[in-house]
Design a protein around this motif. Structure first.
Motif, PDB file in Angstrom:
ATOM      1  N   VAL A  57     -30.096 -15.123 -11.533  1.00 32.35           N
ATOM      2  CA  VAL A  57     -31.296 -14.326 -11.775  1.00 32.35           C
ATOM      3  C   VAL A  57     -31.631 -14.300 -13.266  1.00 32.35           C
ATOM      4  O   VAL A  57     -32.793 -14.462 -13.651  1.00 32.35           O
ATOM      5  CB  VAL A  57     -31.114 -12.897 -11.219  1.00 32.35           C
ATOM      6  CG1 VAL A  57     -32.239 -11.987 -11.664  1.00 32.35           C
ATOM      7  CG2 VAL A  57     -31.021 -12.937  -9.702  1.00 32.35           C
ATOM      8  N   ALA A  58     -30.607 -14.132 -14.117  1.00 31.87           N
ATOM      9  CA  ALA A  58     -30.861 -14.046 -15.560  1.00 31.87           C
ATOM     10  C   ALA A  58     -31.479 -15.327 -16.101  1.00 31.87           C
ATOM     11  O   ALA A  58     -32.471 -15.290 -16.834  1.00 31.87           O
ATOM     12  CB  ALA A  58     -29.566 -13.729 -16.310  1.00 31.87           C
ATOM     13  N   PHE A  59     -30.926 -16.482 -15.736  1.00 29.33           N
ATOM     14  CA  PHE A  59     -31.461 -17.735 -16.262  1.00 29.33           C
ATOM     15  C   PHE A  59     -32.814 -18.073 -15.665  1.00 29.33           C
ATOM     16  O   PHE A  59     -33.688 -18.606 -16.352  1.00 29.33           O
ATOM     17  CB  PHE A  59     -30.473 -18.877 -16.051  1.00 29.33           C
ATOM     18  CG  PHE A  59     -29.357 -18.865 -17.045  1.00 29.33           C
ATOM     19  CD1 PHE A  59     -29.614 -18.943 -18.402  1.00 29.33           C
ATOM     20  CD2 PHE A  59     -28.046 -18.775 -16.626  1.00 29.33           C
ATOM     21  CE1 PHE A  59     -28.593 -18.929 -19.325  1.00 29.33           C
ATOM     22  CE2 PHE A  59     -27.016 -18.762 -17.537  1.00 29.33           C
ATOM     23  CZ  PHE A  59     -27.283 -18.837 -18.890  1.00 29.33           C
ATOM     24  N   SER A  60     -33.004 -17.761 -14.406  1.00 27.28           N
ATOM     25  CA  SER A  60     -34.318 -17.996 -13.804  1.00 27.28           C
ATOM     26  C   SER A  60     -35.370 -17.128 -14.476  1.00 27.28           C
ATOM     27  O   SER A  60     -36.463 -17.593 -14.800  1.00 27.28           O
ATOM     28  CB  SER A  60     -34.288 -17.694 -12.308  1.00 27.28           C
ATOM     29  OG  SER A  60     -33.447 -18.580 -11.653  1.00 27.28           O
ATOM     30  N   ASP A  61     -35.030 -15.854 -14.686  1.00 22.90           N
ATOM     31  CA  ASP A  61     -35.970 -14.943 -15.336  1.00 22.90           C
ATOM     32  C   ASP A  61     -36.223 -15.357 -16.777  1.00 22.90           C
ATOM     33  O   ASP A  61     -37.361 -15.309 -17.249  1.00 22.90           O
ATOM     34  CB  ASP A  61     -35.429 -13.512 -15.273  1.00 22.90           C
ATOM     35  CG  ASP A  61     -36.467 -12.498 -15.725  1.00 22.90           C
ATOM     36  OD1 ASP A  61     -37.633 -12.629 -15.298  1.00 22.90           O
ATOM     37  OD2 ASP A  61     -36.116 -11.589 -16.500  1.00 22.90           O
ATOM     38  N   LEU A  62     -35.175 -15.786 -17.467  1.00 23.65           N
ATOM     39  CA  LEU A  62     -35.335 -16.228 -18.852  1.00 23.65           C
ATOM     40  C   LEU A  62     -36.294 -17.406 -18.936  1.00 23.65           C
ATOM     41  O   LEU A  62     -37.218 -17.410 -19.755  1.00 23.65           O
ATOM     42  CB  LEU A  62     -33.978 -16.617 -19.449  1.00 23.65           C
ATOM     43  CG  LEU A  62     -34.005 -17.243 -20.841  1.00 23.65           C
ATOM     44  CD1 LEU A  62     -34.493 -16.231 -21.861  1.00 23.65           C
ATOM     45  CD2 LEU A  62     -32.636 -17.756 -21.214  1.00 23.65           C
ATOM     46  N   SER A  63     -36.106 -18.400 -18.075  1.00 24.28           N
ATOM     47  CA  SER A  63     -36.983 -19.572 -18.141  1.00 24.28           C
ATOM     48  C   SER A  63     -38.418 -19.210 -17.781  1.00 24.28           C
ATOM     49  O   SER A  63     -39.362 -19.714 -18.397  1.00 24.28           O
ATOM     50  CB  SER A  63     -36.462 -20.679 -17.231  1.00 24.28           C
ATOM     51  OG  SER A  63     -36.552 -20.302 -15.888  1.00 24.28           O
ATOM     52  N   MET A  64     -38.611 -18.328 -16.824  1.00 22.13           N
ATOM     53  CA  MET A  64     -39.974 -17.933 -16.451  1.00 22.13           C
ATOM     54  C   MET A  64     -40.635 -17.115 -17.554  1.00 22.13           C
ATOM     55  O   MET A  64     -41.821 -17.298 -17.843  1.00 22.13           O
ATOM     56  CB  MET A  64     -39.957 -17.141 -15.138  1.00 22.13           C
ATOM     57  CG  MET A  64     -39.638 -18.021 -13.939  1.00 22.13           C
ATOM     58  SD  MET A  64     -39.611 -17.126 -12.398  1.00 22.13           S
ATOM     59  CE  MET A  64     -41.327 -16.738 -12.189  1.00 22.13           C
ATOM     60  N   GLN A  65     -39.884 -16.228 -18.189  1.00 22.67           N
ATOM     61  CA  GLN A  65     -40.438 -15.411 -19.270  1.00 22.67           C
ATOM     62  C   GLN A  65     -40.813 -16.272 -20.476  1.00 22.67           C
ATOM     63  O   GLN A  65     -41.852 -16.066 -21.092  1.00 22.67           O
ATOM     64  CB  GLN A  65     -39.436 -14.326 -19.696  1.00 22.67           C
ATOM     65  CG  GLN A  65     -39.227 -13.232 -18.697  1.00 22.67           C
ATOM     66  CD  GLN A  65     -40.428 -12.310 -18.595  1.00 22.67           C
ATOM     67  OE1 GLN A  65     -41.197 -12.137 -19.528  1.00 22.67           O
ATOM     68  NE2 GLN A  65     -40.600 -11.728 -17.419  1.00 22.67           N
ATOM     69  N   ILE A  66     -39.967 -17.236 -20.791  1.00 20.90           N
ATOM     70  CA  ILE A  66     -40.255 -18.105 -21.936  1.00 20.90           C
ATOM     71  C   ILE A  66     -41.460 -18.996 -21.628  1.00 20.90           C
ATOM     72  O   ILE A  66     -42.341 -19.170 -22.460  1.00 20.90           O
ATOM     73  CB  ILE A  66     -39.011 -18.944 -22.314  1.00 20.90           C
ATOM     74  CG1 ILE A  66     -37.972 -18.036 -22.963  1.00 20.90           C
ATOM     75  CG2 ILE A  66     -39.377 -20.088 -23.252  1.00 20.90           C
ATOM     76  CD1 ILE A  66     -36.652 -18.720 -23.261  1.00 20.90           C
ATOM     77  N   ARG A  67     -41.501 -19.556 -20.403  1.00 19.12           N
ATOM     78  CA  ARG A  67     -42.598 -20.434 -20.012  1.00 19.12           C
ATOM     79  C   ARG A  67     -43.942 -19.701 -19.971  1.00 19.12           C
ATOM     80  O   ARG A  67     -44.970 -20.230 -20.363  1.00 19.12           O
ATOM     81  CB  ARG A  67     -42.310 -21.051 -18.646  1.00 19.12           C
ATOM     82  CG  ARG A  67     -42.728 -22.488 -18.572  1.00 19.12           C
ATOM     83  CD  ARG A  67     -42.443 -23.170 -17.255  1.00 19.12           C
ATOM     84  NE  ARG A  67     -41.088 -22.954 -16.772  1.00 19.12           N
ATOM     85  CZ  ARG A  67     -40.772 -22.752 -15.511  1.00 19.12           C
ATOM     86  NH1 ARG A  67     -41.691 -22.745 -14.589  1.00 19.12           N
ATOM     87  NH2 ARG A  67     -39.531 -22.553 -15.145  1.00 19.12           N
ATOM     88  N   SER A  68     -43.931 -18.481 -19.468  1.00 15.29           N
ATOM     89  CA  SER A  68     -45.194 -17.770 -19.287  1.00 15.29           C
ATOM     90  C   SER A  68     -45.578 -16.929 -20.494  1.00 15.29           C
ATOM     91  O   SER A  68     -46.641 -16.307 -20.487  1.00 15.29           O
ATOM     92  CB  SER A  68     -45.116 -16.873 -18.045  1.00 15.29           C
ATOM     93  OG  SER A  68     -44.188 -15.830 -18.259  1.00 15.29           O
ATOM     94  N   GLY A  69     -44.719 -16.898 -21.521  1.00 14.17           N
ATOM     95  CA  GLY A  69     -45.040 -16.080 -22.684  1.00 14.17           C
ATOM     96  C   GLY A  69     -45.054 -14.609 -22.320  1.00 14.17           C
ATOM     97  O   GLY A  69     -45.985 -13.884 -22.652  1.00 14.17           O
TER      98      GLY A  69
END
Length: 188
Positions: A57-69
């Protein structure tokens, strides 16, 4: 990443299933040790699966947050993820791995006390589970690279131990195979 975390959780559950199945092959008088090993493996499994899900969950959320700004700054996201990673590694390497090592040692002792298995199987198991415990010790000391390599060696050791146990069980189930195995060993 999600697939890797899921497969790691499946491997964790399968380790518990192996302990559960193996609890039935020891002598009746030492089944308590095997059952305690199963309980410890179940507790370790819960820790491992929870750590895998946290990292997933942490890495998925991290990548989505970084990608979507997203609303968090990158530095904040990285710090939050490090907290989750440290907690997950602590659960996996310190708690779960130590519980697996204790469970494996108890199970190896149950094999030894059963008196129907060769003694070398106990010593092989003891070496493997000591190696598994060393993963916890090196992780506790902060030597994560060493801990990683010991963890890989421990997985190989578990595989060797289980294959050896399966061969012994198979030879025990087929008494006619025992003389042939002895003849091969004598000619070698």
């Amino acid at each position: 990443w999600r697939v890797a975390c899921f497969l790691s959780s499946v491997a964790t559950v399968s380790k518990v299933l192996v302990f559960l199945v193996l609890a039935d092959i020891v002598a009746r008088r030492v089944r308590l040790l095997a059952r305690i090993a199963v309980v410890l493996a179940l507790i370790a499994c819960v820790c491992d699966v929870q750590a895998n899900v946290s990292m997933m969950v942490a890495f998925s959320d991290l990548s989505m947050q970084i990608r979507s700004g997203g609303a968090y700054a990158k530095q904040d996201l990285v710090q939050l993820c490090w907290i989750v990673i440290n907690q997950a590694l602590g659960q996996t390497l310190l708690i779960a791995n130590l519980l697996y090592a204790v469970a494996g040692t108890l199970y190896s002792t149950a094999l030894f006390l059963s008196r129907t298995f060769p003694r070398w199987l106990f010593w092989l198991g003891l070496a493997e589970w000591t190696l598994a415990a060393s993963v916890t010790l090196t992780a506790f000391l902060g030597l994560l690279t060493t801990s990683f390599f010991l963890a890989v060696a421990s997985v190989v050791g578990i595989i060797i131990w289980l294959i050896s146990l399966a061969i012994v069980l198979d030879l025990g189930a087929k008494p006619e195979a025992l003389p042939a195995a002895k003849q091969v060993a004598e000619h070698s």
